[in-house]
Write a protein that holds these residues in place. Structure first.
Motif, PDB file in Angstrom:
ATOM      1  N   GLY A 100      42.379 -15.846   5.090  1.00 39.57           N
ATOM      2  CA  GLY A 100      43.161 -17.065   5.084  1.00 39.57           C
ATOM      3  C   GLY A 100      44.150 -17.081   3.966  1.00 39.57           C
ATOM      4  O   GLY A 100      44.901 -17.638   4.040  1.00 39.57           O
ATOM      5  N   ASP A 204      43.300 -26.938   6.049  1.00 36.97           N
ATOM      6  CA  ASP A 204      42.644 -25.722   5.620  1.00 36.97           C
ATOM      7  C   ASP A 204      41.329 -25.852   6.092  1.00 36.97           C
ATOM      8  O   ASP A 204      40.426 -26.768   5.329  1.00 36.97           O
ATOM      9  CB  ASP A 204      42.663 -25.249   4.313  1.00 36.97           C
ATOM     10  N   SER A 238      35.745 -15.458   7.420  1.00 37.77           N
ATOM     11  CA  SER A 238      34.984 -15.115   6.149  1.00 37.77           C
ATOM     12  C   SER A 238      33.820 -16.122   5.778  1.00 37.77           C
ATOM     13  O   SER A 238      32.982 -15.399   5.540  1.00 37.77           O
ATOM     14  CB  SER A 238      36.173 -15.449   4.950  1.00 37.77           C
ATOM     15  N   LYS A 239      34.046 -17.445   6.031  1.00 33.25           N
ATOM     16  CA  LYS A 239      32.802 -18.214   5.617  1.00 33.25           C
ATOM     17  C   LYS A 239      31.953 -18.471   6.486  1.00 33.25           C
ATOM     18  O   LYS A 239      30.819 -18.329   6.471  1.00 33.25           O
ATOM     19  CB  LYS A 239      33.209 -19.436   5.040  1.00 33.25           C
ATOM     20  N   ARG A 247      38.344  -9.173   5.387  1.00 31.07           N
ATOM     21  CA  ARG A 247      39.711  -9.921   5.376  1.00 31.07           C
ATOM     22  C   ARG A 247      40.281 -10.126   6.724  1.00 31.07           C
ATOM     23  O   ARG A 247      41.253  -9.617   6.865  1.00 31.07           O
ATOM     24  CB  ARG A 247      40.672  -8.953   4.395  1.00 31.07           C
TER      25      ARG A 247
HETATM   26  C1  LIG Z   1      39.419 -23.567   0.743  1.00 33.67           C
HETATM   27  C2  LIG Z   1      39.508 -22.004   0.956  1.00 33.67           C
HETATM   28  N1  LIG Z   1      40.474 -21.746   1.851  1.00 33.67           N
HETATM   29  C3  LIG Z   1      40.890 -20.412   2.239  1.00 33.67           C
HETATM   30  C4  LIG Z   1      40.045 -19.383   1.540  1.00 33.67           C
HETATM   31  C5  LIG Z   1      40.494 -18.061   1.867  1.00 33.67           C
HETATM   32  O1  LIG Z   1      39.440 -17.306   2.394  1.00 33.67           O
HETATM   33  P1  LIG Z   1      39.893 -15.859   2.842  1.00 33.67           P
HETATM   34  O2  LIG Z   1      40.906 -15.306   2.297  1.00 33.67           O
HETATM   35  O3  LIG Z   1      38.475 -15.121   2.416  1.00 33.67           O
HETATM   36  O4  LIG Z   1      39.821 -15.907   4.430  1.00 33.67           O
HETATM   37  C6  LIG Z   1      38.917 -19.681   0.562  1.00 33.67           C
HETATM   38  C7  LIG Z   1      38.192 -18.818   0.102  1.00 33.67           C
HETATM   39  O5  LIG Z   1      37.738 -18.909  -1.080  1.00 33.67           O
HETATM   40  C8  LIG Z   1      38.801 -21.114   0.274  1.00 33.67           C
HETATM   41  O6  LIG Z   1      37.730 -21.474  -0.469  1.00 33.67           O
END
Ligand SMILES: Cc1ncc(COP(=O)(O)O)c(C=O)c1O
Length: 399
Positions: A100, A204, A238-239, A247
């Motif tokens: 993200g 987001d 990711s989460k 990634r």
């Molecule tokens: C609020 C939020 N948005 C986006 C991301 C981006 O996550 P990723 O780059 O792992 O997809 C994170 C990662 O910590 C986040 O906390």
């Protein structure tokens, strides 16, 4: 002026990365440190996703792909948005990148001119302000209040908009406060945004599936569909699927913006990993029961840690309705003295004191609202228990 560019100067290490790095250094020196700084699930990626990646590699999916995502991945993302969010979109509205974070970076790189303002409710994930700076934009922090659940009030939004405002960043559930916006709350913000058609919005939704106490998830472009033509909805695996290392993030937005984002990515990293894309297809099209059971586990950890943090004199926090962080007020520690005679004047002093007592955490200043620190409860109950004991002991040393 040295060899490095002004741009390099503007790129900083985030508070959470700094805290995690310091914890690693101290551990290497033999110190016992409990680290609750990193924002990632402590679970492993589900087996069926790993198997899909393995099969994809043997099937030859080890080459370059389309810059912003394979047709299979875009189809899985379109299906996800329709199924889970009722968000109507087509493959040309979708962009996939290396997390993200890269997707957000592409969006700001593709749209910010020097001096353009980005409105960021405080507290928010550090990257919004850092990427804005990096792109020569101006981050404008909009402080929120714990009494409002750390959510942006429509009046505060109205006051902050100027002719230079380009983007408003919204994040629900929020890193670091866990704040969750309902559809009604989004509509109240939309009533302001309706009067300012030149402001675009990033929604987001990265923590969509870490939502507690039976709450339902709302996304801005569906709650206020009139804003969809100027909303970029960001999400990722990711989460939700414990896939931070793979990634892979994605977004849905207007075609012109999506094409410009692909051009940014085309001149940096090209396509996200072909293997990660195949894994994300399996994750998005696969069963969600493991996601739900992990969310229940996060909720149990939240319920474990919040009363223990509130039991420490001078600290206070509410139960976050989503994400896996508690944003803890340390206002009650300001002005207190450590055994070394240092007087606590800001939240950075608090996290230094906590680190001296064996707990690595990021302080609130990086998230735009002080005096606070962030605790990630994406960690085992044993770690959380030990951290709470150390925080209590650190508090008892203050006079
Ligand atoms: C609020 C939020 N948005 C986006 C991301 C981006 O996550 P990723 O780059 O792992 O997809 C994170 C990662 O910590 C986040 O906390």
């Amino acid at each position: 002026m040295g060899f490095l560019s002004a741009r390099a100067d503007r790129a900083r290490l985030s508070a959470s990365a700094r805290a995690a790095q310091r914890a690693r250094e101290l551990r290497a020196e033999g110190k016992n440190i409990v680290e609750l700084a990193q924002g990632e699930p402590d679970f492993n990626t589900p087996d069926h996703v790993i198997e899909a990646a393995y099969k994809a590699m043997y099937a030859g999916q080890t080459h370059y792909t389309q810059v912003d995502g394979t047709p299979e991945l875009k189809a899985a993302i379109v299906a996800k948005f329709r199924r889970e969010n009722d968000l109507d979109c087509r493959p040309e509205n979708i962009s996939a990148g290396a997390g993200g974070k890269q997707v957000l970076y592409n969006a700001l790189m593709a749209t910010l001119n020097p001096g353009d303002e980005v409105l960021i409710p405080a507290p928010s994930w550090v990257a919004y302000a850092d990427i804005t700076h990096f792109c020569e934009g101006v981050p404008v922090w909009l402080p929120t209040r714990a009494e409002d659940g750390f959510k942006l009030r429509p009046e505060a939004l109205e006051r902050a908009i100027t002719p230079r405002t380009k983007w408003l960043m919204l994040n629900s559930p929020s890193n670091p406060s866990g704040a969750v916006y309902s559809a009604e709350e989004y509509r109240a913000l939309a009533a302001v945004l309706d009067r300012h058609p030149s402001v675009w919005i990033i929604s987001d939704d990265m923590y969509e599936h870490v939502l507690f106490d039976g709450r339902t998830f709302a996304t801005l472009a569906v709650a206020a569909p009139q804003l969809a033509p100027r909303t970029l909805t960001v999400n990722g695996v990711s989460k939700t699927f414990a896939m931070t290392g793979w990634r892979l993030g994605y977004a849905c937005g207007p075609v012109e913006l999506i094409r410009a984002m692909a051009r940014m990515q085309g001149q940096s990293s090209l396509n996200p990993s072909s293997v990660s894309q195949a894994a994300a297809v399996a994750a998005l099209n696969g069963p969600m029961d493991i996601v739900r059971s992990r969310c229940a586990e996060f909720q149990a950890r939240r319920d474990f840690i919040v009363p223990r943090l509130n039991a420490v004199p001078g600290l206070s926090c509410d139960k976050p309705p989503g994400a896996f962080y508690v944003y803890v007020s340390c206002a009650g520690w300001m002005g207190k003295k450590t055994p070394q005679g240092n007087v606590m004047q800001e939240d950075a002093d608090v996290t230094v004191h906590l680190l001296e007592n064996g707990i690595a955490l990021p302080n609130g200043a990086g998230y735009g609202l002080s005096p606070y620190f962030r605790v990630s409860f994406a960690s085992s109950l044993a770690n959380l228990d030990e951290a709470c004991k150390r925080i209590m002991a650190a508090g008892e040393k203050l006079s």
